[in-house]
Motif scaffolding. Structure first.
Motif, PDB file in Angstrom:
ATOM      1  N   LEU A  78      43.818  34.128  31.243  1.00 61.44           N
ATOM      2  CA  LEU A  78      42.466  34.121  30.682  1.00 61.44           C
ATOM      3  C   LEU A  78      42.401  33.455  29.307  1.00 61.44           C
ATOM      4  O   LEU A  78      41.451  32.742  29.007  1.00 61.44           O
ATOM      5  N   VAL A  79      43.429  33.702  28.486  1.00 62.85           N
ATOM      6  CA  VAL A  79      43.399  33.181  27.118  1.00 62.85           C
ATOM      7  C   VAL A  79      43.836  31.721  27.053  1.00 62.85           C
ATOM      8  O   VAL A  79      43.190  30.898  26.406  1.00 62.85           O
ATOM      9  N   LEU A  80      44.929  31.392  27.734  1.00 61.65           N
ATOM     10  CA  LEU A  80      45.486  30.041  27.627  1.00 61.65           C
ATOM     11  C   LEU A  80      45.321  29.212  28.896  1.00 61.65           C
ATOM     12  O   LEU A  80      45.809  28.086  28.952  1.00 61.65           O
ATOM     13  N   GLY A  81      44.664  29.775  29.894  1.00 54.92           N
ATOM     14  CA  GLY A  81      44.531  29.078  31.169  1.00 54.92           C
ATOM     15  C   GLY A  81      43.719  27.799  31.103  1.00 54.92           C
ATOM     16  O   GLY A  81      43.823  26.947  31.978  1.00 54.92           O
ATOM     17  N   GLY A  82      42.919  27.658  30.066  1.00 54.63           N
ATOM     18  CA  GLY A  82      42.125  26.443  29.902  1.00 54.63           C
ATOM     19  C   GLY A  82      42.982  25.230  29.583  1.00 54.63           C
ATOM     20  O   GLY A  82      42.567  24.090  29.825  1.00 54.63           O
ATOM     21  N   THR A  83      44.153  25.466  29.065  1.00 49.70           N
ATOM     22  CA  THR A  83      45.073  24.369  28.799  1.00 49.70           C
ATOM     23  C   THR A  83      46.012  24.243  29.995  1.00 49.70           C
ATOM     24  O   THR A  83      46.311  25.231  30.662  1.00 49.70           O
ATOM     25  N   VAL A 131      52.316  28.037  32.688  1.00 48.35           N
ATOM     26  CA  VAL A 131      53.152  29.177  32.307  1.00 48.35           C
ATOM     27  C   VAL A 131      52.743  30.409  33.111  1.00 48.35           C
ATOM     28  O   VAL A 131      53.595  31.134  33.640  1.00 48.35           O
ATOM     29  N   ALA A 132      51.454  30.655  33.222  1.00 52.37           N
ATOM     30  CA  ALA A 132      50.972  31.803  33.994  1.00 52.37           C
ATOM     31  C   ALA A 132      51.369  31.666  35.466  1.00 52.37           C
ATOM     32  O   ALA A 132      51.807  32.642  36.088  1.00 52.37           O
ATOM     33  N   LEU A 133      51.273  30.473  36.009  1.00 56.71           N
ATOM     34  CA  LEU A 133      51.661  30.241  37.398  1.00 56.71           C
ATOM     35  C   LEU A 133      53.162  30.446  37.584  1.00 56.71           C
ATOM     36  O   LEU A 133      53.603  31.074  38.550  1.00 56.71           O
ATOM     37  N   TYR A 134      53.950  29.959  36.652  1.00 51.78           N
ATOM     38  CA  TYR A 134      55.403  30.134  36.718  1.00 51.78           C
ATOM     39  C   TYR A 134      55.768  31.620  36.705  1.00 51.78           C
ATOM     40  O   TYR A 134      56.574  32.080  37.506  1.00 51.78           O
ATOM     41  N   LEU A 135      55.180  32.366  35.781  1.00 53.77           N
ATOM     42  CA  LEU A 135      55.471  33.793  35.694  1.00 53.77           C
ATOM     43  C   LEU A 135      55.028  34.542  36.950  1.00 53.77           C
ATOM     44  O   LEU A 135      55.704  35.463  37.402  1.00 53.77           O
ATOM     45  N   MET A 146      36.716  26.508  39.440  1.00 48.88           N
ATOM     46  CA  MET A 146      36.895  27.841  38.889  1.00 48.88           C
ATOM     47  C   MET A 146      37.924  28.641  39.695  1.00 48.88           C
ATOM     48  O   MET A 146      38.698  29.388  39.120  1.00 48.88           O
ATOM     49  N   ALA A 147      37.925  28.489  41.007  1.00 43.96           N
ATOM     50  CA  ALA A 147      38.870  29.245  41.842  1.00 43.96           C
ATOM     51  C   ALA A 147      40.310  28.864  41.509  1.00 43.96           C
ATOM     52  O   ALA A 147      41.190  29.722  41.504  1.00 43.96           O
ATOM     53  N   LEU A 148      40.561  27.615  41.213  1.00 49.28           N
ATOM     54  CA  LEU A 148      41.906  27.163  40.875  1.00 49.28           C
ATOM     55  C   LEU A 148      42.374  27.755  39.543  1.00 49.28           C
ATOM     56  O   LEU A 148      43.563  28.012  39.354  1.00 49.28           O
ATOM     57  N   TYR A 149      41.441  28.020  38.651  1.00 49.44           N
ATOM     58  CA  TYR A 149      41.743  28.564  37.330  1.00 49.44           C
ATOM     59  C   TYR A 149      42.414  29.931  37.409  1.00 49.44           C
ATOM     60  O   TYR A 149      43.316  30.230  36.633  1.00 49.44           O
ATOM     61  N   ILE A 150      42.004  30.777  38.353  1.00 49.02           N
ATOM     62  CA  ILE A 150      42.524  32.147  38.417  1.00 49.02           C
ATOM     63  C   ILE A 150      43.637  32.340  39.442  1.00 49.02           C
ATOM     64  O   ILE A 150      44.077  33.464  39.679  1.00 49.02           O
ATOM     65  N   VAL A 151      44.115  31.273  40.027  1.00 50.87           N
ATOM     66  CA  VAL A 151      45.177  31.366  41.040  1.00 50.87           C
ATOM     67  C   VAL A 151      46.406  32.125  40.537  1.00 50.87           C
ATOM     68  O   VAL A 151      46.911  32.995  41.242  1.00 50.87           O
ATOM     69  N   PRO A 152      46.924  31.870  39.331  1.00 55.17           N
ATOM     70  CA  PRO A 152      48.104  32.625  38.890  1.00 55.17           C
ATOM     71  C   PRO A 152      47.863  34.140  38.852  1.00 55.17           C
ATOM     72  O   PRO A 152      48.727  34.923  39.251  1.00 55.17           O
TER      73      PRO A 152
END
Length: 55
Positions: free
Chosen positions: A27-32, A38-42, A1-7
């Motif tokens: 939150l919306v697309l992080g499951g993929t 994309v979130a991490l890149y941004l 779970m912690a890795l999921y919110i890193v971006p």
């Protein structure tokens, strides 16, 4: 779970101007894997420079 919110954490710690957009994408697309990447890149890109208005 912690890795999921890193971006999102990176974006908020760097006070990125688009941090709410990054949070939403996370939150919306992080499951993929693609949405998370994309979130991490941004979040890790530098913020655009402020434009000066012509006089």
């Amino acid at each position: 779970m912690a890795l999921y919110i890193v971006p999102s954490v990176i974006a908020f710690r760097r006070r990125h101007p688009n941090r709410l957009l990054i949070l939403t994408i996370n939150l919306v697309l992080g499951g993929t894997l693609i949405g998370w990447a994309v979130a991490l890149y941004l979040a890790t890109r530098s913020a655009p420079a402020a434009r000066s208005r012509p006089v």
